[in-house]
Write a protein that holds these residues in place. Sequence first.
Motif, short mmCIF file in Angstrom:
data_model
loop_
_atom_site.label_atom_id
_atom_site.label_comp_id
_atom_site.label_asym_id
_atom_site.label_seq_id
_atom_site.Cartn_x
_atom_site.Cartn_y
_atom_site.Cartn_z
N GLY A 99 0.79 -1.23 0.00
CA GLY A 99 0.00 0.00 0.00
C GLY A 99 0.82 1.27 0.00
O GLY A 99 0.41 2.28 0.59
N ALA A 100 1.96 1.28 -0.69
CA ALA A 100 2.83 2.45 -0.68
C ALA A 100 2.16 3.67 -1.31
O ALA A 100 2.32 4.80 -0.84
CB ALA A 100 4.15 2.15 -1.39
N THR A 101 1.39 3.46 -2.38
CA THR A 101 0.72 4.60 -3.01
C THR A 101 -0.37 5.14 -2.09
O THR A 101 -0.60 6.36 -2.04
CB THR A 101 0.13 4.21 -4.37
N ASP A 102 -1.05 4.27 -1.36
CA ASP A 102 -2.02 4.74 -0.36
C ASP A 102 -1.33 5.62 0.67
O ASP A 102 -1.88 6.65 1.10
CB ASP A 102 -2.69 3.55 0.33
N LEU A 103 -0.14 5.20 1.09
CA LEU A 103 0.62 5.99 2.06
C LEU A 103 0.98 7.34 1.47
O LEU A 103 0.84 8.38 2.15
CB LEU A 103 1.87 5.23 2.47
N LEU A 104 1.45 7.36 0.23
CA LEU A 104 1.80 8.62 -0.43
C LEU A 104 0.57 9.52 -0.53
O LEU A 104 0.64 10.73 -0.24
CB LEU A 104 2.37 8.34 -1.82
N CYS A 105 -0.56 8.96 -0.92
CA CYS A 105 -1.79 9.74 -1.03
C CYS A 105 -2.20 10.32 0.32
O CYS A 105 -2.60 11.49 0.42
CB CYS A 105 -2.90 8.86 -1.60
N ALA A 106 -2.10 9.51 1.37
CA ALA A 106 -2.46 9.98 2.71
C ALA A 106 -1.57 11.12 3.16
O ALA A 106 -2.04 12.12 3.73
CB ALA A 106 -2.39 8.82 3.70
N GLU A 107 -0.26 10.99 2.89
CA GLU A 107 0.67 12.07 3.25
C GLU A 107 0.34 13.34 2.48
O GLU A 107 0.39 14.45 3.03
CB GLU A 107 2.11 11.64 2.95
N LEU A 108 -0.01 13.19 1.21
CA LEU A 108 -0.34 14.34 0.38
C LEU A 108 -1.60 15.03 0.91
O LEU A 108 -1.63 16.25 1.08
CB LEU A 108 -0.52 13.87 -1.06
N MET A 109 -2.63 14.24 1.18
CA MET A 109 -3.90 14.81 1.62
C MET A 109 -3.79 15.42 3.01
O MET A 109 -4.41 16.44 3.30
CB MET A 109 -4.99 13.75 1.59
N ASP A 110 -3.00 14.80 3.89
CA ASP A 110 -2.86 15.31 5.26
C ASP A 110 -2.22 16.70 5.29
O ASP A 110 -2.42 17.46 6.25
CB ASP A 110 -2.03 14.35 6.11
N GLY A 111 -1.46 17.01 4.24
CA GLY A 111 -0.80 18.30 4.20
C GLY A 111 -1.65 19.42 3.64
O GLY A 111 -1.19 20.57 3.55
N LEU A 112 -2.89 19.12 3.25
CA LEU A 112 -3.76 20.12 2.64
C LEU A 112 -4.66 20.78 3.69
O LEU A 112 -5.01 20.15 4.69
CB LEU A 112 -4.60 19.47 1.54
N PRO A 113 -5.07 22.01 3.45
CA PRO A 113 -5.74 22.78 4.52
C PRO A 113 -7.18 22.39 4.81
O PRO A 113 -7.65 22.58 5.94
CB PRO A 113 -5.66 24.23 4.01
N ASP A 114 -7.94 21.89 3.81
CA ASP A 114 -9.36 21.64 4.06
C ASP A 114 -9.87 20.58 3.10
O ASP A 114 -9.20 20.18 2.15
CB ASP A 114 -10.17 22.93 3.91
N ASP A 115 -11.10 20.13 3.34
CA ASP A 115 -11.70 19.06 2.54
C ASP A 115 -11.93 19.49 1.10
O ASP A 115 -11.80 18.68 0.17
CB ASP A 115 -13.03 18.62 3.16
N ASP A 116 -12.27 20.75 0.88
CA ASP A 116 -12.50 21.21 -0.49
C ASP A 116 -11.22 21.10 -1.32
O ASP A 116 -11.26 20.68 -2.49
CB ASP A 116 -12.99 22.65 -0.49
#
Length: 383
Positions: A125-142
Motif C-alpha cells: 500500500g505504498a501509493t495509499d501511504l503517499l496519497c495519505a501524506e499528500l492529503m494530510d498536508g492540505l488545509p481543508d476538505d475542499d
Amino acid sequence: MKAVHFGAGNIGRGFVGLLLHEAGYEVVFADVNAELIDALAAADSYDVHLVGDESQTKTVTGFRAINSATDEEALVGEIATADVVTTAVGPRILRFVAPVIARGLAARASDAPRLAVMACENAIGATDLLCAELMDGLPDDDTRDELASRAVFANTAVDRIVPAQAPDAGIGVTVETFYEWVVDRSPFNGNVPAIPGAHFVDSLGPYIERKLFTVNTGHATVAYTGFLAGATTISQAIGIPSVLEAAEAALAETSAALSAKHGLDPEELAAYRAKILNRFRNPYLVDEVTRVGREPLRKLGRNDRFIGPASDYVQYVGGVPEALLAAVGAALRFDVPEDSQSFELQQLLQRAAAADIVDDVMGVQRGEELFEPLVEVVRAAQA
C-alpha cells in the motif's frame, strides 16, 4: 508523453525509468542527490546492463534531471504537465515528496487528464501511504477533493534485484534480467497508462504479498543466515546448504500462509519460490549480504517480510511458523555497526527487555499467539 520519477538511484534508473523510457515517455528524474542529478543532466544517455543467462545492454535516452531540493518550482511545473508520476525513494521518504506532488497537482490545468501516481516501493500500500501524506498536508476538505479529482492513485508491486554498483559505474546500472511491475487496475476506470512493461490486474493484494513474502522474505533470510555463516554475497550464501535449507523452510511457511489466505495454488507457489531462489544464485549479481540485510529494524516490523507472513501463518494455517521465527533470530544477530539500524538493534538487545522489543519493534502485542515464541527468540539473541 512525460513521466516524472522521484528517486534517480539504481532502481529508479535501472528499473522504473528504463520501463517508462521503453514505453515512450520522456522521463524527468527528481532527486536531492546533487552529484547524481548533475551527472544525469550532463549526459545524453546511460546504459542499463541486464545480467543473467542471456545478458544484454539497453540504452536510455530522452531524459532530464531536476534537483528537487534546490529547484522545486521547476519540478512543480513538470508535474503540472506530466502524464505519470512514479517514486522509488523508500516508504519513509514518501512524506517528503508528497508536498511537491500536491503543488504540482494544484498547478495542473482544470481540463488536463488525471495524473497517474504510482509509488514503486517495497511496501504494501505504498501509493495509499503517499496519497495519505499528500492529503494530510492540505488545509481543508475542499482542497483535498479538488486535488483528488486531478489524480489517480494506484498501488503497485515491483520486483527486480538491483545490487550495489561498482564504484566506477557512473550513471550506468547493472540489474538482473527478471522484473515484475504489477499495478492495480481498478482506480483507472479503464483508462490505464500506456506502459507495456507494467502488468495491470484487478486485485493487487495477493500479488503484493506473494512478492513481499517470497522475494523479500527469501532475500532477507539468505542475507541474515548467510551473514552468520560467514558468506559475503547472496550467491555465495545460498550455496551453503544450511542457508538454502533455512530459506526453503521459511518460504514453505510463507507459501502456506499465502495459499490459505488468498487461495493461491500451492503448486504454482512452489514453482514461484523455486524460481525466486534460483534468481538468488545468479553469479552475475554481486550482491553483498550486508546490503540486502541493511535496516533490520524496518524488516522486523509488523507488516514486513518476517512478522507479516508469520502473523498470517498463525491466523490462516494455525500453529507457530518455526522457520520464520528462526529467520527472525538470524536477523536479530545481524551485527553490522556501519548500518545505523543494525547498531540501534544491537543496543536495544543489550538494554531492553525482550517483551518490549517484541512489542515496540515487531508490533506483536501481549496475548497474541506469536508473542511468547518471539520473546523466546529475542531472549536467545540476547544470551
